[in-house]
Design a protein around this motif. Structure first.
Motif, PDB file in Angstrom:
ATOM      1  N   PRO A 182      38.173 -17.499  40.229  1.00  0.00           N
ATOM      2  CA  PRO A 182      37.431 -17.758  41.470  1.00  0.00           C
ATOM      3  C   PRO A 182      36.161 -16.933  41.563  1.00  0.00           C
ATOM      4  O   PRO A 182      35.958 -15.958  40.833  1.00  0.00           O
ATOM      5  N   SER A 183      35.306 -17.310  42.508  1.00  0.00           N
ATOM      6  CA  SER A 183      33.995 -16.674  42.632  1.00  0.00           C
ATOM      7  C   SER A 183      34.092 -15.215  43.042  1.00  0.00           C
ATOM      8  O   SER A 183      33.198 -14.419  42.745  1.00  0.00           O
ATOM      9  N   TRP A 184      35.170 -14.842  43.734  1.00  0.00           N
ATOM     10  CA  TRP A 184      35.285 -13.458  44.167  1.00  0.00           C
ATOM     11  C   TRP A 184      35.778 -12.524  43.073  1.00  0.00           C
ATOM     12  O   TRP A 184      35.888 -11.318  43.269  1.00  0.00           O
ATOM     13  N   ALA A 185      36.106 -13.070  41.907  1.00  0.00           N
ATOM     14  CA  ALA A 185      36.548 -12.227  40.794  1.00  0.00           C
ATOM     15  C   ALA A 185      35.373 -11.416  40.254  1.00  0.00           C
ATOM     16  O   ALA A 185      34.203 -11.781  40.434  1.00  0.00           O
ATOM     17  N   PRO A 186      35.630 -10.290  39.603  1.00  0.00           N
ATOM     18  CA  PRO A 186      34.539  -9.467  39.058  1.00  0.00           C
ATOM     19  C   PRO A 186      33.696 -10.230  38.053  1.00  0.00           C
ATOM     20  O   PRO A 186      34.180 -11.114  37.341  1.00  0.00           O
ATOM     21  N   VAL A 187      32.420  -9.882  38.009  1.00  0.00           N
ATOM     22  CA  VAL A 187      31.495 -10.549  37.093  1.00  0.00           C
ATOM     23  C   VAL A 187      31.891 -10.292  35.642  1.00  0.00           C
ATOM     24  O   VAL A 187      31.745 -11.160  34.779  1.00  0.00           O
ATOM     25  N   ARG A 188      32.406  -9.107  35.370  1.00  0.00           N
ATOM     26  CA  ARG A 188      32.809  -8.790  34.000  1.00  0.00           C
ATOM     27  C   ARG A 188      33.922  -9.714  33.520  1.00  0.00           C
ATOM     28  O   ARG A 188      33.951 -10.117  32.355  1.00  0.00           O
ATOM     29  N   LEU A 189      34.832 -10.064  34.435  1.00  0.00           N
ATOM     30  CA  LEU A 189      35.893 -10.991  34.062  1.00  0.00           C
ATOM     31  C   LEU A 189      35.337 -12.375  33.767  1.00  0.00           C
ATOM     32  O   LEU A 189      35.759 -13.036  32.806  1.00  0.00           O
ATOM     33  N   HIS A 190      34.368 -12.834  34.561  1.00  0.00           N
ATOM     34  CA  HIS A 190      33.724 -14.121  34.291  1.00  0.00           C
ATOM     35  C   HIS A 190      33.067 -14.122  32.914  1.00  0.00           C
ATOM     36  O   HIS A 190      33.183 -15.090  32.151  1.00  0.00           O
ATOM     37  N   GLU A 191      32.347 -13.043  32.583  1.00  0.00           N
ATOM     38  CA  GLU A 191      31.651 -12.988  31.303  1.00  0.00           C
ATOM     39  C   GLU A 191      32.634 -12.966  30.140  1.00  0.00           C
ATOM     40  O   GLU A 191      32.422 -13.626  29.120  1.00  0.00           O
ATOM     41  N   GLU A 192      33.717 -12.210  30.282  1.00  0.00           N
ATOM     42  CA  GLU A 192      34.694 -12.127  29.202  1.00  0.00           C
ATOM     43  C   GLU A 192      35.377 -13.468  28.954  1.00  0.00           C
ATOM     44  O   GLU A 192      35.580 -13.882  27.814  1.00  0.00           O
ATOM     45  N   LEU A 193      35.720 -14.164  30.047  1.00  0.00           N
ATOM     46  CA  LEU A 193      36.365 -15.465  29.885  1.00  0.00           C
ATOM     47  C   LEU A 193      35.397 -16.518  29.368  1.00  0.00           C
ATOM     48  O   LEU A 193      35.792 -17.467  28.710  1.00  0.00           O
ATOM     49  N   ALA A 194      34.109 -16.365  29.704  1.00  0.00           N
ATOM     50  CA  ALA A 194      33.119 -17.313  29.189  1.00  0.00           C
ATOM     51  C   ALA A 194      32.920 -17.145  27.690  1.00  0.00           C
ATOM     52  O   ALA A 194      32.639 -18.120  26.984  1.00  0.00           O
ATOM     53  N   ARG A 195      33.055 -15.918  27.191  1.00  0.00           N
ATOM     54  CA  ARG A 195      32.880 -15.700  25.753  1.00  0.00           C
ATOM     55  C   ARG A 195      34.119 -16.063  24.950  1.00  0.00           C
ATOM     56  O   ARG A 195      34.030 -16.302  23.758  1.00  0.00           O
TER      57      ARG A 195
END
Length: 555
Positions: A182-195
């Motif tokens: 979700p959008s409220w998750a940390p940005v670092r988690l978004h980047e890690e999952l995107a990679r």
């Protein structure tokens, strides 16, 4: 007024769509209730000596419909006069309402002619609300019969089952999304999952978990079938004892059929070790069947093993969780290291182990949910506990699949990658004598040197290709002819950019020569070529007539 007409029509169309979505939920509840009511009425009509009138049959149908959703009933017409709870839910009977709710919420998101499709949240809320409204009315009607419902059980698990089925239908209509956090998750988690391969790993974990649960249920069903064959005479006697006429035999047979999934869950729990309870003072496990069981007369219960310590036949039930662990490992390796895949195409050992562990966790959670639904009280005192323990069964399923699935996935991955680690595309290219295609970030491969020439390297890199291309003949010696001079024999026309590196080609190999000081090159950092044409029209210029060779050195 003319300008306001379109907006008013759109608003009415939206309201009509929302109302129709609400009616979908109510209609799904009505269809399931009607089907069960027809079945109960047919059995009541065919009975030679019914105990009560059609009103009692309708109340029984209402109670069974609520029981199919997980609600706990109270039976008042007992022999001792004390109300007895009925919490054993026939799992096969639960499939019908769950499928109807799932289909109603899935079809609600499809736009019909003249109506726009509602949002996913609106479809979920309206379908669930319409279904629960009918369920509340049925619960009020059933309170006047012999099978009344306990009000707290209408919220949990009945409302939860309906909401889960509606949510699954909305998820299916949305294309089975497994998106980012979700959008409220940390940005670092978004980047890690995107990679990472988040979507692929999540899909693989879900598939392996579902396959593990299916393997457990299949193995449990085999154990029950083997028990029924082993105790065939006892099963036949119980069937005849419960039914004296054909309508009664049909009723007992239908009840046994809708309880077959429950028996499969019990068999899986038995094979994994925790076993199941046959009353408050008895438990059946592969090691021993101890205590004084409270066994009602029923054909499926005839498959229960004999009392006393377990034998080698009882211990053989451990093959069920072993098959589940192997299944989790197999479904994980199918995506982690496909057949004939190279090391550059396969997942890393950490990714493979993590995905297998997540699949085992999903298998444990799914097994715990099924164990909780497959058991329940059938009365008071001795029958207050009947069936497997949900938390012991889930923990056993998690332990078996983790201990067998994770190492099994790693072993199969290592076995498939034992042959050198080259993928099929690279092996095919090397068999044809062509240079292997390399991906982004790989080290360049040294090609053989030709006599009289320096070392040559060839690698591919993704990037933009300039649109300005020209074809120039390249001499075999690797030098570019001056503009306006004739092409020597043995040259090969090669596409060359107007700005950037020039590529020289010979019969034995290729070489990239950096273009320095040329027009359009910025500091000599030109982008290397990432392809060479290999079509059959690339023939030496000497083998072609002079009029077809074209002017040499033309851009």
């Amino acid at each position: 007024m003319t300008e306001g007409t379109p907006s008013l029509s759109a608003e009415r169309a939206r309201s009509a769509g929302l109302a129709f979505t609400f009616l979908r939920g109510a209609l799904a509840a009505g269809l399931g209730l009607s089907a069960l009511t027809v079945l109960v009425m047919v059995l009541w009509i065919s009975s030679p000596a019914p105990d009560n009138g059609p009103g009692g049959a309708l109340h029984t149908a209402a109670g069974l419909w609520l029981l199919a959703h997980g609600a706990e009933l109270i039976r008042t017409d007992t022999l001792g006069g004390t109300p007895a709870p009925v919490g054993l839910v026939p799992l096969l009977l639960t499939v019908v309402p769950v499928w109807l709710v799932h289909r109603a919420s899935r079809d609600a998101l499809e736009a019909d002619e003249g109506r726009s499709a509602p949002s996913a949240a609106s479809a979920f809320a309206l379908v669930t609300g319409g279904y629960l409204l009918v369920g509340g009315a049925v619960a009020l009607y059933a309170r006047g019969g012999s099978l009344s419902v306990q009000i707290p059980s209408l919220l949990f698990p009945t409302a939860l089952v309906v909401a889960a089925a509606a949510g699954a239908g909305v998820w299916t209509a949305s294309g089975h999304p497994i998106g980012p956090p979700p959008s409220w998750a940390p940005v670092r988690l978004h980047e890690e999952l995107a990679r990472s391969r988040f979507r692929e790993r999540a899909d693989t974990a879900c598939r392996s978990a579902a396959a593990g649960v299916a393997a457990l249920l299949g193995g449990g069903a085999l154990l029950v079938a083997a028990g029924l064959v082993w105790h065939a005479s006892a099963a036949q006697q119980s069937f005849v004892h419960l039914s004296g006429d054909w309508p009664g035999r049909v009723s007992v047979l239908l009840l046994a059929l809708v309880l077959v999934p429950n028996a499969a869950v019990w068999g899986a729990a038995y094979g994994m070790g925790p076993g199941f309870a046959l009353g408050t003072a008895s438990t059946a496990t592969p090691l021993a069947f101890s205590g004084r069981p409270a066994l009602p007369v029923f054909p499926l219960l005839a498959a229960v093993p004999d009392q006393g310590p377990g034998t080698a036949l009882n211990w053989a039930a451990a093959a069920v969780p072993v098959a589940a662990g192997v299944t989790v490992a197999w479904f994980t390796v199918r995506r982690a290291a496909p057949v004939h895949a190279g090391r550059d195409e396969a997942w890393s050992p950490w990714e493979t182990a993590l995905t297998a562990g997540l699949g085992a966790l999903g298998c444990g959670v799914g097994t715990a949910v099924l164990a909780a639904a497959a058991g329940g009280p059938l009365g008071t005192r001795a029958l207050a506990e009947f069936g497997p323990s949900w938390w012991l069964t889930g923990a056993a399923a998690l332990a078996w699949t983790v201990l067998l699935g994770v190492p099994g996935a790693l072993l199969v991955r290592a076995w498939r990658l034992r042959g050198g680690g080259r993928g099929p595309a690279r092996e095919t290219a090397e068999a044809e004598g062509a240079p292997a295609v390399r991906g982004l970030g790989e080290a360049p491969e040294q090609l053989p040197q030709e006599p009289g020439g320096g070392g040559r390297r060839w690698w591919t890199r993704s990037g933009r290709r300039d649109t300005g291309e020209r074809t120039e003949p390249v001499p075999a010696s690797g030098t570019m002819p001056a503009s306006g001079t004739a092409s020597p024999s043995g040259t090969v026309p090669v596409p060359v950019r107007a700005s950037g590196p020039r590529v020289s080609a010979t019969a034995s190999g290729v070489r990239a020569a950096s273009a320095t000081g040329g027009a359009g090159s910025e500091g000599g950092n030109a982008e290397p070529y990432d392809f060479l044409p290999t079509e059959p029209w690339h023939e030496p210029t000497a083998a072609r007539p002079p009029e077809e060779a074209g002017p040499s050195g033309s851009a």
